[in-house]
Design a protein around this motif. Structure first.
Motif, PDB file in Angstrom:
ATOM      1  N   THR A 112       0.833  -1.195   0.000  1.00 18.41           N
ATOM      2  CA  THR A 112       0.000   0.000   0.000  1.00 18.41           C
ATOM      3  C   THR A 112       0.869   1.246   0.000  1.00 18.41           C
ATOM      4  O   THR A 112       1.998   1.227   0.495  1.00 18.41           O
ATOM      5  CB  THR A 112      -0.949  -0.001   1.232  1.00 18.41           C
ATOM      6  N   GLY A 113       0.356   2.331  -0.593  1.00 20.36           N
ATOM      7  CA  GLY A 113       1.085   3.593  -0.631  1.00 20.36           C
ATOM      8  C   GLY A 113       1.482   3.989  -2.036  1.00 20.36           C
ATOM      9  O   GLY A 113       1.185   3.298  -3.014  1.00 20.36           O
ATOM     10  N   SER A 119       4.520   0.744   1.528  1.00 25.89           N
ATOM     11  CA  SER A 119       4.496  -0.025   2.764  1.00 25.89           C
ATOM     12  C   SER A 119       4.120  -1.464   2.425  1.00 25.89           C
ATOM     13  O   SER A 119       3.192  -1.707   1.651  1.00 25.89           O
ATOM     14  CB  SER A 119       3.481   0.574   3.743  1.00 25.89           C
ATOM     15  N   ILE A 120       4.857  -2.399   2.999  1.00 29.11           N
ATOM     16  CA  ILE A 120       4.626  -3.819   2.729  1.00 29.11           C
ATOM     17  C   ILE A 120       4.355  -4.509   4.064  1.00 29.11           C
ATOM     18  O   ILE A 120       5.280  -4.967   4.739  1.00 29.11           O
ATOM     19  CB  ILE A 120       5.844  -4.456   2.024  1.00 29.11           C
ATOM     20  N   ALA A 135       8.778 -11.497   4.077  1.00 28.23           N
ATOM     21  CA  ALA A 135       9.326 -10.230   4.534  1.00 28.23           C
ATOM     22  C   ALA A 135       8.225  -9.199   4.744  1.00 28.23           C
ATOM     23  O   ALA A 135       7.082  -9.373   4.307  1.00 28.23           O
ATOM     24  CB  ALA A 135      10.341  -9.700   3.510  1.00 28.23           C
ATOM     25  N   SER A 136       8.584  -8.115   5.404  1.00 32.10           N
ATOM     26  CA  SER A 136       7.718  -6.950   5.555  1.00 32.10           C
ATOM     27  C   SER A 136       8.621  -5.731   5.623  1.00 32.10           C
ATOM     28  O   SER A 136       9.837  -5.851   5.811  1.00 32.10           O
ATOM     29  CB  SER A 136       6.864  -7.056   6.822  1.00 32.10           C
ATOM     30  N   PHE A 149      15.376   3.669  -0.724  1.00 32.48           N
ATOM     31  CA  PHE A 149      15.763   3.410   0.669  1.00 32.48           C
ATOM     32  C   PHE A 149      14.883   2.270   1.184  1.00 32.48           C
ATOM     33  O   PHE A 149      13.653   2.349   1.125  1.00 32.48           O
ATOM     34  CB  PHE A 149      15.561   4.668   1.524  1.00 32.48           C
ATOM     35  N   PHE A 150      15.531   1.225   1.677  1.00 31.93           N
ATOM     36  CA  PHE A 150      14.832   0.021   2.108  1.00 31.93           C
ATOM     37  C   PHE A 150      14.896  -0.103   3.632  1.00 31.93           C
ATOM     38  O   PHE A 150      15.965   0.065   4.228  1.00 31.93           O
ATOM     39  CB  PHE A 150      15.469  -1.225   1.487  1.00 31.93           C
ATOM     40  N   ASN A 151      13.765  -0.396   4.214  1.00 32.08           N
ATOM     41  CA  ASN A 151      13.712  -0.730   5.639  1.00 32.08           C
ATOM     42  C   ASN A 151      12.957  -2.055   5.733  1.00 32.08           C
ATOM     43  O   ASN A 151      11.735  -2.083   5.843  1.00 32.08           O
ATOM     44  CB  ASN A 151      13.010   0.367   6.430  1.00 32.08           C
ATOM     45  N   ILE A 152      13.698  -3.155   5.660  1.00 34.96           N
ATOM     46  CA  ILE A 152      13.116  -4.473   5.459  1.00 34.96           C
ATOM     47  C   ILE A 152      13.397  -5.380   6.649  1.00 34.96           C
ATOM     48  O   ILE A 152      14.526  -5.458   7.140  1.00 34.96           O
ATOM     49  CB  ILE A 152      13.682  -5.132   4.179  1.00 34.96           C
TER      50      ILE A 152
END
Length: 215
Positions: A112-113, A119-120, A135-136, A149-152
């Motif tokens: 979403t987004g 956002s995952i 993952a999220s 930029f990844f925040n996983i």
């Protein structure tokens, strides 16, 4: 605007693409589209649940795709690469379609987004050999990978040498890097392509390691 309910649709295209069944409640406007209670079935694919796309205008997103908003839930779905190649044959020269044209991806998750700020909440992917990804997280800066930029949070990335050789062309992985026959990776990744922090746990046929640091 246009809205309605598709109770049943099917066709066979001269390219060889076969749509066996389509059901959905749809809304289409000049700034987006919604497909609710979606059910799309072909001989190799099944996509279902909900897709909503919104954009300021087609002209704006043609110049800046990052402005397109997406809200999608694909539950217990699977996607045939063969179907993708029938609809978009130009993808045939791109990995992983080039290396595994007959693969079928199992997908269970949501995004979403805006494309530039996705956002995952949950994403589970499998089907390419023994490879499984769960993952999220959040990704900003797309579609420009240099600005991404990844925040996983990686719950599981299970794969191995044979699967990676099926996914990427020769030369992508440097010859001096040996890939384990099997490995499982979990942990976190935060940052971009050239500046990131990791806290990862690796278990493999070569042994185990924990990597916590930045580059």
């Amino acid at each position: 605007s246009m809205s309605g309910n598709v109770k049943q649709a099917n066709f066979i295209d001269k390219s060889g693409f076969i749509l066996q069944e389509l059901r959905t409640d749809f809304v289409y406007t000049s700034t987006g589209a919604t497909l609710q209670d979606l059910y799309v079935k072909t001989p190799g694919s099944l996509l279902r649940d909900y897709v909503h796309i919104q954009y300021p205008s087609l002209e704006i997103i043609s110049k800046d795709p990052g402005q397109m908003k997406v809200d999608a839930k694909l539950l217990n779905s699977h996607l045939s690469f063969r179907d993708v190649l029938l609809l978009a044959p130009q993808m045939a020269g791109i990995d992983p379609f080039k290396r595994s044209p007959n693969a079928v991806l199992n997908i269970n998750g949501s995004v979403t987004g805006k494309v530039a700020d996705l956002s995952i909440p949950k994403m589970e992917i499998s089907g390419l050999g023994n490879t499984r990804i769960a993952a999220s997280g959040r990704i900003t800066g797309l579609p420009d990978m240099n600005k991404a930029f990844f925040n996983i949070s990686l719950r599981e990335f299970n794969s191995g040498r044979a699967d990676l050789n099926r996914l990427v062309s020769p030369g992508i992985i440097p010859a001096n890097i040996r890939i384990p026959e099997s490995f499982n990776l979990s942990g976190t990744f935060k940052g971009g392509m050239s500046n990131f922090n990791t806290n990862l746990q690796l278990r493999s046929s070569f042994g185990s390691a924990r990597a916590k640091g930045s580059m």
